[in-house]
Design a protein around this motif. Structure first.
Motif, PDB file in Angstrom:
ATOM      1  N   TYR A  37       0.863  -1.167   0.000  1.00 40.61           N
ATOM      2  CA  TYR A  37       0.000   0.000   0.000  1.00 40.61           C
ATOM      3  C   TYR A  37       0.909   1.230   0.000  1.00 40.61           C
ATOM      4  O   TYR A  37       2.085   1.136   0.319  1.00 40.61           O
ATOM      5  CB  TYR A  37      -0.887   0.020   1.250  1.00 40.61           C
ATOM      6  CG  TYR A  37      -2.014  -0.981   1.230  1.00 40.61           C
ATOM      7  CD1 TYR A  37      -1.773  -2.344   1.339  1.00 40.61           C
ATOM      8  CD2 TYR A  37      -3.338  -0.561   1.130  1.00 40.61           C
ATOM      9  CE1 TYR A  37      -2.814  -3.264   1.326  1.00 40.61           C
ATOM     10  CE2 TYR A  37      -4.392  -1.466   1.126  1.00 40.61           C
ATOM     11  CZ  TYR A  37      -4.122  -2.818   1.224  1.00 40.61           C
ATOM     12  OH  TYR A  37      -5.150  -3.712   1.221  1.00 40.61           O
ATOM     13  N   ARG A  38       0.324   2.356  -0.327  1.00 39.66           N
ATOM     14  CA  ARG A  38       1.088   3.597  -0.233  1.00 39.66           C
ATOM     15  C   ARG A  38       0.193   4.722   0.264  1.00 39.66           C
ATOM     16  O   ARG A  38      -1.018   4.689   0.094  1.00 39.66           O
ATOM     17  CB  ARG A  38       1.706   3.968  -1.577  1.00 39.66           C
ATOM     18  CG  ARG A  38       0.707   4.350  -2.677  1.00 39.66           C
ATOM     19  CD  ARG A  38       1.435   4.542  -3.998  1.00 39.66           C
ATOM     20  NE  ARG A  38       0.518   4.931  -5.070  1.00 39.66           N
ATOM     21  CZ  ARG A  38       0.877   5.029  -6.346  1.00 39.66           C
ATOM     22  NH1 ARG A  38       2.135   4.783  -6.713  1.00 39.66           N
ATOM     23  NH2 ARG A  38      -0.016   5.380  -7.255  1.00 39.66           N
ATOM     24  N   GLN A  39       0.853   5.678   0.888  1.00 40.36           N
ATOM     25  CA  GLN A  39       0.131   6.840   1.393  1.00 40.36           C
ATOM     26  C   GLN A  39       0.936   8.087   1.091  1.00 40.36           C
ATOM     27  O   GLN A  39       2.029   8.274   1.634  1.00 40.36           O
ATOM     28  CB  GLN A  39      -0.128   6.715   2.891  1.00 40.36           C
ATOM     29  CG  GLN A  39      -1.008   7.812   3.448  1.00 40.36           C
ATOM     30  CD  GLN A  39      -1.510   7.507   4.847  1.00 40.36           C
ATOM     31  OE1 GLN A  39      -0.976   6.650   5.552  1.00 40.36           O
ATOM     32  NE2 GLN A  39      -2.564   8.191   5.267  1.00 40.36           N
ATOM     33  N   ALA A  40       0.392   8.896   0.204  1.00 36.52           N
ATOM     34  CA  ALA A  40       1.013  10.177  -0.113  1.00 36.52           C
ATOM     35  C   ALA A  40       0.581  11.211   0.917  1.00 36.52           C
ATOM     36  O   ALA A  40      -0.437  11.049   1.587  1.00 36.52           O
ATOM     37  CB  ALA A  40       0.612  10.612  -1.517  1.00 36.52           C
ATOM     38  N   SER A  62      -3.404   2.650 -11.602  1.00 35.67           N
ATOM     39  CA  SER A  62      -2.374   3.664 -11.798  1.00 35.67           C
ATOM     40  C   SER A  62      -0.972   3.081 -11.946  1.00 35.67           C
ATOM     41  O   SER A  62      -0.061   3.776 -12.403  1.00 35.67           O
ATOM     42  CB  SER A  62      -2.386   4.658 -10.632  1.00 35.67           C
ATOM     43  OG  SER A  62      -2.150   3.991  -9.410  1.00 35.67           O
ATOM     44  N   VAL A  63      -0.786   1.818 -11.576  1.00 36.36           N
ATOM     45  CA  VAL A  63       0.555   1.217 -11.644  1.00 36.36           C
ATOM     46  C   VAL A  63       0.636   0.042 -12.606  1.00 36.36           C
ATOM     47  O   VAL A  63       1.723  -0.504 -12.821  1.00 36.36           O
ATOM     48  CB  VAL A  63       1.052   0.783 -10.250  1.00 36.36           C
ATOM     49  CG1 VAL A  63       0.964   1.934  -9.258  1.00 36.36           C
ATOM     50  CG2 VAL A  63       0.295  -0.435  -9.740  1.00 36.36           C
ATOM     51  N   LYS A  86       6.971   7.846 -11.605  1.00 36.16           N
ATOM     52  CA  LYS A  86       6.456   9.184 -11.831  1.00 36.16           C
ATOM     53  C   LYS A  86       6.453   9.954 -10.511  1.00 36.16           C
ATOM     54  O   LYS A  86       6.362   9.339  -9.441  1.00 36.16           O
ATOM     55  CB  LYS A  86       5.032   9.109 -12.377  1.00 36.16           C
ATOM     56  CG  LYS A  86       4.880   8.284 -13.637  1.00 36.16           C
ATOM     57  CD  LYS A  86       3.409   8.184 -14.032  1.00 36.16           C
ATOM     58  CE  LYS A  86       3.222   7.333 -15.281  1.00 36.16           C
ATOM     59  NZ  LYS A  86       1.787   7.218 -15.664  1.00 36.16           N
ATOM     60  N   PRO A  87       6.492  11.261 -10.573  1.00 36.40           N
ATOM     61  CA  PRO A  87       6.428  12.044  -9.332  1.00 36.40           C
ATOM     62  C   PRO A  87       5.199  11.704  -8.488  1.00 36.40           C
ATOM     63  O   PRO A  87       5.273  11.728  -7.252  1.00 36.40           O
ATOM     64  CB  PRO A  87       6.387  13.489  -9.832  1.00 36.40           C
ATOM     65  CG  PRO A  87       7.129  13.452 -11.127  1.00 36.40           C
ATOM     66  CD  PRO A  87       6.756  12.125 -11.746  1.00 36.40           C
ATOM     67  N   GLU A  88       4.101  11.363  -9.133  1.00 34.49           N
ATOM     68  CA  GLU A  88       2.883  11.010  -8.378  1.00 34.49           C
ATOM     69  C   GLU A  88       2.991   9.671  -7.664  1.00 34.49           C
ATOM     70  O   GLU A  88       2.094   9.312  -6.900  1.00 34.49           O
ATOM     71  CB  GLU A  88       1.647  11.038  -9.289  1.00 34.49           C
ATOM     72  CG  GLU A  88       1.792  10.244 -10.566  1.00 34.49           C
ATOM     73  CD  GLU A  88       2.176  11.123 -11.752  1.00 34.49           C
ATOM     74  OE1 GLU A  88       3.062  11.996 -11.596  1.00 34.49           O
ATOM     75  OE2 GLU A  88       1.605  10.908 -12.841  1.00 34.49           O
ATOM     76  N   ASP A  89       4.045   8.939  -7.895  1.00 34.70           N
ATOM     77  CA  ASP A  89       4.286   7.698  -7.138  1.00 34.70           C
ATOM     78  C   ASP A  89       4.940   7.986  -5.784  1.00 34.70           C
ATOM     79  O   ASP A  89       5.112   7.077  -4.969  1.00 34.70           O
ATOM     80  CB  ASP A  89       5.189   6.746  -7.922  1.00 34.70           C
ATOM     81  CG  ASP A  89       4.536   6.235  -9.202  1.00 34.70           C
ATOM     82  OD1 ASP A  89       5.237   6.177 -10.228  1.00 34.70           O
ATOM     83  OD2 ASP A  89       3.340   5.901  -9.158  1.00 34.70           O
ATOM     84  N   THR A  90       5.310   9.222  -5.550  1.00 36.17           N
ATOM     85  CA  THR A  90       5.924   9.604  -4.278  1.00 36.17           C
ATOM     86  C   THR A  90       4.969   9.350  -3.124  1.00 36.17           C
ATOM     87  O   THR A  90       3.826   9.811  -3.140  1.00 36.17           O
ATOM     88  CB  THR A  90       6.323  11.093  -4.303  1.00 36.17           C
ATOM     89  OG1 THR A  90       7.336  11.290  -5.292  1.00 36.17           O
ATOM     90  CG2 THR A  90       6.840  11.541  -2.952  1.00 36.17           C
ATOM     91  N   THR A 116      10.545   8.616  -3.047  1.00 34.02           N
ATOM     92  CA  THR A 116      10.423   9.972  -3.564  1.00 34.02           C
ATOM     93  C   THR A 116      10.901   9.997  -5.007  1.00 34.02           C
ATOM     94  O   THR A 116      12.026   9.568  -5.300  1.00 34.02           O
ATOM     95  CB  THR A 116      11.245  10.966  -2.729  1.00 34.02           C
ATOM     96  OG1 THR A 116      10.818  10.904  -1.362  1.00 34.02           O
ATOM     97  CG2 THR A 116      11.056  12.382  -3.249  1.00 34.02           C
ATOM     98  N   VAL A 117      10.034  10.468  -5.888  1.00 29.39           N
ATOM     99  CA  VAL A 117      10.359  10.537  -7.309  1.00 29.39           C
ATOM    100  C   VAL A 117      10.437  12.009  -7.703  1.00 29.39           C
ATOM    101  O   VAL A 117       9.438  12.735  -7.611  1.00 29.39           O
ATOM    102  CB  VAL A 117       9.315   9.803  -8.163  1.00 29.39           C
ATOM    103  CG1 VAL A 117       9.736   9.804  -9.627  1.00 29.39           C
ATOM    104  CG2 VAL A 117       9.123   8.374  -7.663  1.00 29.39           C
ATOM    105  N   SER A 118      11.590  12.432  -8.134  1.00 23.04           N
ATOM    106  CA  SER A 118      11.773  13.830  -8.516  1.00 23.04           C
ATOM    107  C   SER A 118      11.516  14.020 -10.005  1.00 23.04           C
ATOM    108  O   SER A 118      11.779  13.132 -10.815  1.00 23.04           O
ATOM    109  CB  SER A 118      13.183  14.291  -8.172  1.00 23.04           C
ATOM    110  OG  SER A 118      14.136  13.549  -8.911  1.00 23.04           O
ATOM    111  N   SER A 119      11.003  15.181 -10.340  1.00 21.57           N
ATOM    112  CA  SER A 119      10.675  15.462 -11.749  1.00 21.57           C
ATOM    113  C   SER A 119      11.848  16.073 -12.491  1.00 21.57           C
ATOM    114  O   SER A 119      12.858  16.417 -11.915  1.00 21.57           O
ATOM    115  CB  SER A 119       9.475  16.402 -11.821  1.00 21.57           C
ATOM    116  OG  SER A 119       9.746  17.584 -11.119  1.00 21.57           O
TER     117      SER A 119
END
Length: 119
Positions: A37-40, A62-63, A86-90, A116-119
């Protein structure tokens, strides 16, 4: 009881890859499914991917096509290979295990690992 220990998070540029690992210990014999699971920040925790003891997998839309969940039953470890990030995977990624004992379901969580995914 089941203990879950995650590893593999970190900082990566967009388009890069990471692999998360989750090692389970304790009463692992009755685990029937594991997942990630993930939580932004500011958002609810959401399912990313799951895998049953028989190897059936499920992914968030989304994945799909980018992430792959797998398991090594001999090592009681589940992996999440994340490509084309993608940055939205952060988010903070949490390992989850579900254990059923005499029709009672128990859910366990790892401590979480930051991705953390940087753009």
């Amino acid at each position: 009881q089941v203990q879950l220990v995650e590893s593999g998070g970190g900082l990566v540029q967009a388009g890069g890859s990471l692999r998360l690992s989750c090692a389970a210990s304790g009463s692992t014999g009755s685990i029937n499914a594991m997942g990630w699971y993930r939580q932004a920040s500011g958002k609810q925790r959401e399912l990313v991917a799951s895998i049953t003891g028989r190897g059936s997998t499920n992914y968030a839309d989304s994945v799909k096509g980018r992430f792959t969940i797998s398991s090594d039953n001999a090592k009681n470890t589940v992996y999440l290979q994340m490509n084309s990030l993608k940055p939205e995977d952060t988010a903070v990624y949490y390992c989850n295990a579900r254990r059923i004992v005499i029709s009672t379901t128990y859910t366990y969580w790892g401590q979480g690992t930051q991705v953390t995914v940087s753009s």
